[in-house]
Design an enzyme around this catalytic site. Sequence first.
Site, mmCIF file in Angstrom:
data_model
loop_
_atom_site.group_PDB
_atom_site.id
_atom_site.type_symbol
_atom_site.label_atom_id
_atom_site.label_comp_id
_atom_site.label_asym_id
_atom_site.label_seq_id
_atom_site.Cartn_x
_atom_site.Cartn_y
_atom_site.Cartn_z
ATOM 1 N N ASP A 155 -8.238 3.365 1.079
ATOM 2 C CA ASP A 155 -7.341 3.749 2.170
ATOM 3 C C ASP A 155 -8.177 4.322 3.316
ATOM 4 O O ASP A 155 -8.840 5.341 3.160
ATOM 5 C CB ASP A 155 -6.342 4.783 1.674
ATOM 6 C CG ASP A 155 -5.225 5.055 2.669
ATOM 7 O OD1 ASP A 155 -5.346 4.662 3.848
ATOM 8 O OD2 ASP A 155 -4.214 5.657 2.260
ATOM 9 N N CYS A 180 -1.538 0.607 7.151
ATOM 10 C CA CYS A 180 -2.976 0.291 7.253
ATOM 11 C C CYS A 180 -3.336 -0.954 6.444
ATOM 12 O O CYS A 180 -3.554 -2.019 6.999
ATOM 13 C CB CYS A 180 -3.834 1.465 6.781
ATOM 14 S SG CYS A 180 -3.727 2.951 7.816
ATOM 15 N N ARG A 181 -3.402 -0.817 5.134
ATOM 16 C CA ARG A 181 -3.932 -1.883 4.290
ATOM 17 C C ARG A 181 -2.983 -3.059 4.094
ATOM 18 O O ARG A 181 -3.378 -4.212 4.269
ATOM 19 C CB ARG A 181 -4.340 -1.306 2.933
ATOM 20 C CG ARG A 181 -5.455 -0.279 3.063
ATOM 21 C CD ARG A 181 -5.692 0.457 1.777
ATOM 22 N NE ARG A 181 -4.544 1.305 1.451
ATOM 23 C CZ ARG A 181 -4.341 1.892 0.289
ATOM 24 N NH1 ARG A 181 -5.195 1.717 -0.691
ATOM 25 N NH2 ARG A 181 -3.287 2.661 0.085
ATOM 26 N N SER A 182 -1.743 -2.789 3.717
ATOM 27 C CA SER A 182 -0.838 -3.918 3.450
ATOM 28 C C SER A 182 -0.470 -4.699 4.715
ATOM 29 O O SER A 182 -0.394 -5.935 4.656
ATOM 30 C CB SER A 182 0.402 -3.480 2.665
ATOM 31 O OG SER A 182 1.121 -2.464 3.318
ATOM 32 N N CYS A 233 0.874 -1.181 0.000
ATOM 33 C CA CYS A 233 0.000 0.000 0.000
ATOM 34 C C CYS A 233 0.909 1.229 0.000
ATOM 35 O O CYS A 233 2.079 1.132 -0.326
ATOM 36 C CB CYS A 233 -0.997 -0.022 1.153
ATOM 37 S SG CYS A 233 -0.300 0.176 2.809
ATOM 38 N N ASN A 273 2.385 1.516 4.247
ATOM 39 C CA ASN A 273 2.605 0.236 4.920
ATOM 40 C C ASN A 273 2.238 0.309 6.404
ATOM 41 O O ASN A 273 2.898 -0.278 7.250
ATOM 42 C CB ASN A 273 4.045 -0.238 4.723
ATOM 43 C CG ASN A 273 4.299 -1.682 5.159
ATOM 44 O OD1 ASN A 273 5.364 -1.993 5.664
ATOM 45 N ND2 ASN A 273 3.344 -2.570 4.974
#
Length: 170
Positions: free
Chosen positions: A125, A13-15, A8, A11
């Site tokens: 995001d 939140c999402r990944s 993301c 690095n």
Amino acid sequence: MSRILFVCTGNICRSPTAEGVFRRLVEQAGFKELVFIDSAGTHDGQVGSPPDRRAQLAAAARGYDLSGQQAREVRMEDFEYFDFVLAMDSNNFTALAQKCPPALRGKIAMFMDFSERFADKDVPDPYFGGLDGFEQVLDRVEDAAHGLLRHLFDERYLPPAGTAGKRNSR
């Protein structure tokens, strides 16, 4: 061994959420020793930081532990090392494609390409929103993670279910 990198922007939140979800899924399937899982960001603004507190809270509520992760930026050697470099959104995909050597661009894909429930190819995001955004991320990530694991089986990156750790008797 299959090597998967989730990417993301920062690095945090999402990944890291995708890394934690997929790691648990792989462990539950009995393939912990056959899949290396990591995450990274396209930008270096959060390097060394733990995942966002809200991401950790939402993940923990569903039984995922993100606490041991630390943000890092994608490195050139990642494109050589990893079999799959999975972008969380189209901006991440574009940034990865620009950074990646042309011969290795086939390793880059959208993580949501593995989703069966969601048509949108971006994992939104959640950073500037509330906790509900992190829940939405988890819904999408869980679905795509199951699809990714099925893909690894179907394409024979992993042995058939139930055969992990067994040797071929030939």
